[in-house]
Enzyme design. Structure first.
Site, short mmCIF file in Angstrom:
data_model
loop_
_atom_site.label_atom_id
_atom_site.label_comp_id
_atom_site.label_asym_id
_atom_site.label_seq_id
_atom_site.Cartn_x
_atom_site.Cartn_y
_atom_site.Cartn_z
N TYR A 141 0.92 -1.12 -0.02
CA TYR A 141 -0.11 -0.09 0.05
C TYR A 141 0.82 1.24 0.04
CZ TYR A 141 -4.17 -2.84 1.16
OH TYR A 141 -5.18 -3.84 1.07
N LYS A 192 2.99 -15.55 1.75
CA LYS A 192 2.58 -16.14 0.45
C LYS A 192 4.23 -16.35 0.11
CE LYS A 192 -0.02 -17.45 -3.03
NZ LYS A 192 -0.88 -18.54 -2.75
N ASP A 224 -3.79 -17.79 1.36
CA ASP A 224 -5.03 -18.67 0.60
C ASP A 224 -5.43 -19.50 1.52
OD1 ASP A 224 -2.52 -19.39 0.14
OD2 ASP A 224 -3.02 -20.57 -1.84
N ASP A 248 -5.49 -6.43 5.71
CA ASP A 248 -6.72 -5.63 5.23
C ASP A 248 -7.97 -7.02 4.90
OD1 ASP A 248 -8.46 -3.78 4.41
OD2 ASP A 248 -7.36 -3.23 2.73
N ASP A 252 -11.20 -8.35 7.57
CA ASP A 252 -12.77 -7.96 7.09
C ASP A 252 -13.31 -9.28 7.26
OD1 ASP A 252 -12.35 -5.37 7.19
OD2 ASP A 252 -13.35 -5.04 5.17
#
Ligand code: NAD
Length: 359
Positions: A141, A192, A224, A248, A252
């Site tokens: 980000y 990852k 994943d 992020d 959620d």
């Protein structure tokens, strides 16, 4: 010495839920003799209306001087047309970066009384208590270079840079391990590393940090798989630590396991444990002014503030027990209301928590 709390109610439902949270904070301040001093400030749309900017100098100075910040929520349609750099959310982002709040804590707790509100089967989520620790100031980000460029063949190409330095990983790692020590002594680091070199380093550094915490069990999981496990068997986790983007998304998803966004608190901490505490939800313009918003996420943010910044775990536990008690009494705001429960307003819910605290 007294400790300073900067209270920023914000916009739309912000002031409504904050009124209840402040009453709760004042109640524990007296009951536990915490010697807290509260100061009110403006942020977001409220600050734009008063001063023309979303983060006034005065608010920033008060925030720097405060031990902790309690925030309602900012933004809403009233300010949708102001210039991008003056939008209410800019005030929040400005505060996070000025105070270097790199560690975002998002607990996903499902009170057994609300198990039916989750989209998952009650037996999978009832009693869920996990803590997602998300790196908040680095990663893709913020990485440079970034942008959209036009290639020689005329095709446009978007690009971002996923970058983490060792010190950034170490810092969030230590925070996660320290928090695990206050809970179930387990950290699962999400990466990852089968595809992304940046997370190969992430995994290596987490291993190194983990050696300093022999009493905390460290495991690793690809993102994943973590997404899958969160909806398959979320109770297997204690503390999940991950980078900005993965955090992020996973936080959620974890939030939805608990059924209502009106129940979820959060914290953003700096390296000294000072922090900003706020509900996970936004300013809910659609229900503002009706007295129906759920104040519990903000009240539970007060509990987090007491536990993580103000070193007052008894006061934090008292608030959490009071919230559980009002849920036991069957009191529910509209967002969590169902058959056999009693519908209450924002004000009534806040008053019930205060009454439970004083019982
Ligand atoms: P939102 O979280 O405000 O609302 C989403 C839905 O959840 C709405 O239907 C709302 O009524 C409901 N809801 C939210 N909080 C609730 C509560 N305490 N009790 C009961 N119901 C609740 O998200 P949105 O509608 O996408 O955003 C509205 C505004 O809030 C936007 O301007 C957005 O930028 C801002 N926002 C601010 C923050 C923040 O201040 N940290 C975070 C997210 C969104």
């Amino acid at each position: 010495m007294s400790k300073k709390i900067l209270v920023l109610p914000g916009d739309y439902i912000g002031p409504e839920i904050m009124t209840e949270a402040v009453t709760v904070l004042e109640t524990v301040n007296r009951r536990f003799a915490l010697d807290l001093e509260l100061e009110l400030g403006l942020l977001g749309g409220a600050a734009i209306d008063a001063h023309g900017v979303p983060l006034p100098e005065e608010t920033l100075a008060s925030a720097r001087a405060a031990d902790a910040i309690l925030l309602g929520a900012v933004g809403g349609p009233k300010w949708d047309n102001v210039e991008r750099h003056l939008r209410p959310e800019r005030g929040l982002l400005g505060l996070r970066s000025a105070l270097e709040l790199f560690g975002n804590l998002r607990p996903a707790i499902l009170y057994p009384q609300l198990a039916a509100a989750s989209s998952l089967k009650p037996e999978i989520v009832s009693g869920l208590d996990i803590l997602i620790v998300r790196e908040l100031t680095g990663g893709i980000y913020f990485g440079e270079p970034r942008g959209i460029r036009t290639l020689d063949n005329g095709e446009r190409q978007g690009f971002n840079t996923y970058v983490y330095s060792e010190s950034e990983i170490r810092r969030i790692g230590h925070l996660a391990f320290q928090l695990a020590r206050q809970r179930g002594h387990r950290v699962c680091s999400v990466d990852k590393s089968n595809v992304l070199e940046v997370t190969v380093l992430w995994r290596e550094v987490m291993e190194e940090v983990g050696k300093e915490y022999p009493d905390v069990a460290l495991s690793h999981m690809y993102v994943d798989n973590a997404a899958m496990q969160l909806v398959r068997a979320p109770k297997q986790f204690d503390v999940l630590v991950t980078g900005n983007m993965f955090g992020d998304i996973l936080s959620d998803a974890a939030a939805m396991l608990t059924g209502s966004i009106g129940m979820l608190p959060s914290a953003s901490l700096d390296k000294n444990g000072r922090g900003m505490y706020e509900p996970c939800h936004g300013s809910a313009p659609d229900i503002a002014g009706q007295g129906v918003a759920n104040p519990l996420a903000t009240i539970l943010s007060v509990a987090m503030m007491l536990r993580y910044t103000l070193a007052a775990p008894e006061a934090a536990a008292a608030i959490e027990a009071a919230v559980s008690a009002v849920l036991d009494q069957g009191l529910r705001t509209a967002d969590i209301h169902g058959d056999g429960t009693t519908l209450v307003s924002t004000r009534e819910m806040g008053a019930a928590v205060v009454a439970a605290l004083q019982a």
